[in-house]
Design an enzyme around this catalytic site. Structure first.
Site, PDB file in Angstrom:
ATOM      1  N   ASP A   1       0.867  -1.181   0.000  1.00 19.71           N
ATOM      2  CA  ASP A   1       0.000   0.000   0.000  1.00 19.71           C
ATOM      3  C   ASP A   1       0.905   1.232   0.000  1.00 19.71           C
ATOM      4  O   ASP A   1       1.313   1.711   1.058  1.00 19.71           O
ATOM      5  CB  ASP A   1      -0.911  -0.012   1.231  1.00 19.71           C
ATOM      6  CG  ASP A   1      -1.899   1.152   1.225  1.00 19.71           C
ATOM      7  OD1 ASP A   1      -2.302   1.592   0.133  1.00 19.71           O
ATOM      8  OD2 ASP A   1      -2.264   1.611   2.321  1.00 19.71           O
TER       9      ASP A   1
ATOM     10  N   GLU B   1      -2.468  -1.907  -4.820  1.00 19.49           N
ATOM     11  CA  GLU B   1      -3.760  -1.315  -5.129  1.00 19.49           C
ATOM     12  C   GLU B   1      -3.593  -0.204  -6.160  1.00 19.49           C
ATOM     13  O   GLU B   1      -2.608   0.534  -6.127  1.00 19.49           O
ATOM     14  CB  GLU B   1      -4.357  -0.743  -3.838  1.00 19.49           C
ATOM     15  CG  GLU B   1      -5.823  -0.404  -3.921  1.00 19.49           C
ATOM     16  CD  GLU B   1      -6.377  -0.038  -2.553  1.00 19.49           C
ATOM     17  OE1 GLU B   1      -7.139  -0.837  -1.999  1.00 19.49           O
ATOM     18  OE2 GLU B   1      -6.046   1.047  -2.045  1.00 19.49           O
TER      19      GLU B   1
ATOM     20  N   ASP C   1      -2.313   1.367   7.081  1.00 19.47           N
ATOM     21  CA  ASP C   1      -1.535   1.074   5.871  1.00 19.47           C
ATOM     22  C   ASP C   1      -1.162  -0.402   5.808  1.00 19.47           C
ATOM     23  O   ASP C   1      -1.263  -1.029   4.753  1.00 19.47           O
ATOM     24  CB  ASP C   1      -0.276   1.951   5.833  1.00 19.47           C
ATOM     25  CG  ASP C   1      -0.618   3.427   5.860  1.00 19.47           C
ATOM     26  OD1 ASP C   1      -1.483   3.847   5.068  1.00 19.47           O
ATOM     27  OD2 ASP C   1      -0.035   4.162   6.677  1.00 19.47           O
TER      28      ASP C   1
END
Length: 162
Positions: A7, A67, A139
């Site tokens: 992330d 992502e 996170d």
């Protein structure tokens, strides 16, 4: 199969490691890489690089997942995030680790069944799906969620990006 979820962020890049055996998922580790906004951007990117290098060398993932990032309304913030994302993209390829990308709503839907789930719902499902996981922050929880998504979807799609 060992999966690294990532992330990226310029302020706190999350990472999470899971093992996959058949349909069984196991928590291995998670963490985040904080950087100070008082440091020059180049130093912050260097920190992300060095810390991810340590994670990859210690845990030796077979695949990595990340992502999709949407642009921020602030162009300067988007540019800095893009630079951090570039470093995060680079790291798996330096170790010949395939990298796969998932849209945020796909990650949320894969974990909660709802594409617009909030962070609390996602973190709750991470803890349910990975007994023993106690993510260090949002996170690292998101990174574990991305790894879980990849574990569940890797055979049905393959949106390999690197």
């Amino acid at each position: 199969m060992r999966i690294l979820g990532l992330d990226p962020s310029i302020s706190s890049t999350g990472w999470g490691i899971i093992d996959v055996e058949g349909n069984r998922l196991s928590y291995v580790a998670d963490g985040f890489i904080p950087t100070s906004n008082k440091l020059p951007l180049s130093e912050r990117l260097h920190i992300i690089h060095n810390e991810l290098q340590k994670v990859i060398e210690e845990y030796k993932p077979d695949e990595a997942s990340i992502e999709v990032t949407f642009l921020n309304a602030n162009p300067e913030t988007s540019l800095k995030l893009s630079m951090a994302r570039g470093v995060v993209f680079l790291m798996p390829s330096l170790y010949n680790i395939p990298l796969y990308e998932y849209e945020p709503n796909k990650v949320k839907k894969a974990l909660t069944g709802v594409g617009r789930a909030d962070k609390t719902q996602v973190e709750t499902m991470v803890k349910i799906l990975l007994p023993g996981a106690k993510p260090k922050n949002n996170d690292s929880s998101d990174a574990l969620a991305i790894a879980i998504t990849h574990a569940n979807l890797r055979n049905s799609i393959i949106s390999k990006i690197a």
